[in-house]
Design an enzyme around this catalytic site. Structure first.
Site, PDB file in Angstrom:
ATOM      1  N   LYS A   1       0.655  -1.101   0.005  1.00 48.44           N
ATOM      2  CA  LYS A   1      -0.140  -0.028  -0.033  1.00 48.44           C
ATOM      3  C   LYS A   1       1.007   1.399   0.171  1.00 48.44           C
ATOM      4  O   LYS A   1       1.708   1.391   0.649  1.00 48.44           O
ATOM      5  CB  LYS A   1      -0.885  -0.127   1.209  1.00 48.44           C
ATOM      6  CG  LYS A   1      -1.934   1.275   1.278  1.00 48.44           C
ATOM      7  CD  LYS A   1      -2.936   1.064   2.525  1.00 48.44           C
ATOM      8  CE  LYS A   1      -3.874   1.990   2.528  1.00 48.44           C
ATOM      9  NZ  LYS A   1      -4.955   1.564   3.875  1.00 48.44           N
TER      10      LYS A   1
ATOM     11  N   SER B   1      -9.582   1.970   2.376  1.00 49.67           N
ATOM     12  CA  SER B   1      -8.824   2.774   1.794  1.00 49.67           C
ATOM     13  C   SER B   1      -7.647   1.772   1.093  1.00 49.67           C
ATOM     14  O   SER B   1      -6.705   2.244   0.163  1.00 49.67           O
ATOM     15  CB  SER B   1      -7.705   3.744   2.727  1.00 49.67           C
ATOM     16  OG  SER B   1      -7.024   3.323   3.675  1.00 49.67           O
TER      17      SER B   1
ATOM     18  N   SER C   1     -10.394  -0.326   6.791  1.00 47.25           N
ATOM     19  CA  SER C   1      -9.629  -0.427   5.481  1.00 47.25           C
ATOM     20  C   SER C   1      -9.183  -1.712   5.059  1.00 47.25           C
ATOM     21  O   SER C   1      -8.613  -1.817   3.857  1.00 47.25           O
ATOM     22  CB  SER C   1      -8.817   0.835   5.572  1.00 47.25           C
ATOM     23  OG  SER C   1      -9.472   1.915   5.695  1.00 47.25           O
TER      24      SER C   1
END
Length: 479
Positions: free
Chosen positions: A84, A153, A177
């Site tokens: 990420k 996210s 997330s």
């Protein structure tokens, strides 16, 4: 049409690479070929010029320097991993889904990346995140249906695994997330207990909640990754373990936040588990759920504002609307209100642990999300079904559990005791077998949706413009 869905078993690929029946160079070509084929549609990875060349050089160095004896090869030898884009990795800029200069956001490599590399992994690239892992969506699409959100996210990490680009990806969870994108994308997502994976080298959202986690296609895959990533991981000893953990359903205002379709599917999952021999108790909890939500967002927004104080003062005009709104809200929260919220969280954690112990619960079970992935790319969906467990810092895992009427996947969320991550994944493996068996039986029905139906949207939606969002800020934005 090339299907956007893919299955790459981390356990199988890792075993083949360690044994030498597969080669890291071949794994790199397989990864880059798949990214080239489907990522222009999915947009899970941050674009990188020269990705294949970089990865081939890394694979060849590993082959030249690594132990020739398969028995001496590390657990993730040659495994490509998506990371990420709020997690620093040497040689790759960190943009955090934002328009801020990468040199401003840079920092030392994250400890989690160091652990991956020490275990033999190759960093396939950065995966798309909502801006600063708050709420403003990135451009990633759901591989099951490109007109639907993959969640956030950690959108890029979940979508990259669902599309078969990598067998393992790293994400983070502040509220929902990890778990929500896992459910929306039909993969397994694991969020450990708060603090069990160090977050050094990760751009913070809210430090009291931020937790690193991972995605794979099955529970065995996330357990293999956890053995490398999680502090003090204990081997999965089966002796003395309960074969079927006692399950608790958290009835009350929290569970009522799921939509009717998710609740119907959850009821079916409970009956499947009972039929398989699991004891399932209904436990009334969290009758003050609205206050729990308020407490978490008081802490969250206060911490977001403090984490971005310097950058926002210098580059505030470059932030997107949703992130700006969260920071502005946090700026209005004073120290006294924040400390009061911290005390309320402490009391909530103690009360939830007492409720679990009194009911004799090993694992809580609940829908992973309020329903299937919403249509559109201007929102990442609601994090509300993950909120209390993140607030308590508990370990959670989402396993794919059936489909909604529109063919999109649903997830079943399992939540363990704080620090008992090993027991959670041991229990999740058995539950995964039950729901997978049910799914296989459904797939044999002539009316079951096929891959072509799931991957062919009835009406294509225009791609979201970079750096823009058409929707307003939700009252309680999903994180």
């Amino acid at each position: 049409m090339t299907t956007l869905l893919g299955q790459r078993s981390l356990v199988q690929e890792a075993a083949a690479l360690r044994a030498g029946t597969d080669d890291p160079v071949d794994a790199v070509h397989r990864t880059c070929d798949r990214i080239d084929a489907v990522d222009p549609q999915v947009r899970a990875f941050v674009p990188e010029a020269g990705r294949r060349t970089r990865l081939l050089e890394a694979a060849r160095r590993r082959a030249a320097c690594g132990p020739p004896d398969p028995a001496g090869r590390p657990v993730l030898h040659g495994i490509p991993v998506g990371v990420k884009d709020i997690v620093h990795a040497d040689g790759l800029p960190t943009r955090a889904g934002s328009a801020l200069p990468p040199e401003v956001l840079g920092g030392p490599q994250a400890g989690v990346v160091g652990r991956l590399c020490a275990a033999g992994a190759l960093i396939a690239g950065k995966t798309v995140t909502a801006e600063f892992a708050v709420t403003a969506p990135g451009p990633t699409r759901n591989p099951h249906h490109p007109a639907h959100t993959p969640g956030g996210s950690s959108s890029g990490s979940a979508a990259a695994v669902a599309a078969g680009m990598v067998p393992l990806a790293i994400g983070t969870q502040t509220v929902g997330s990890m778990i929500r994108p896992a459910a929306y994308c039909g993969v397994v997502g694991f969020k450990p207990s708060y603090g069990r994976i160090p977050v050094d080298g990760v751009i913070p959202n809210a430090a009291s909640f931020d937790t690193l986690g991972c995605y794979a296609t099955d529970v065995a895959g996330v357990a293999l990754a956890a053995s490398v990533l999680v502090d003090g991981w204990r081997a999965q000893e089966t002796a003395g373990r309960t074969p079927r953990p006692v399950l608790g359903v958290p009835v009350g205002p929290y569970l009522e936040r799921a939509d009717a379709e998710a609740l119907d599917a959850f009821e079916e999952q409970r009956e499947l588990l009972r039929a398989a021999g699991y004891v399932v108790h209904e436990v009334p909890v969290m009758d003050d759920f609205e206050q729990i939500v308020e407490q978490l967002f008081t802490m969250n927004r206060y911490e977001v504002a403090r984490a971005h104080a310097d950058w926002f003062a210098r580059f505030g005009a470059r932030y997107r609307q949703e992130t700006t709104s969260a920071i502005r809200q946090g700026q209005t929260i004073g120290d006294a209100a924040y400390e009061a919220a911290r005390e309320r969280r402490k009391a909530f954690r103690a009360r939830l642990a007492a409720d679990r112990a009194a009911a004799g619960i090993d694992l809580w079970i609940a829908p992973s999300a309020t329903g299937p992935a919403p249509a559109g790319l201007t929102t990442t969906g609601s994090s509300i079904m993950c909120l209390p467990w993140s607030n308590a810092g508990l370990p959670a895992v989402s396993v794919p559990a059936g489909q909604a009427a529109n063919g999109l996947p649903l997830g079943l969320q399992l939540v363990g005791r704080f620090g008992a991550d090993e027991d959670l994944l041991y229990g999740a493996a058995g539950i995964e077998r039950v729901v997978n068996a049910a799914g296989s039986r459904r797939a044999e029905r002539p009316d079951a949706p096929g891959a072509a139906e799931l991957n062919t949207p009835k009406k294509e939606q225009e791609p979201e413009k970079e750096g823009r969002c058409a929707s307003g800020t939700p009252r309680r934005p999903p994180v």
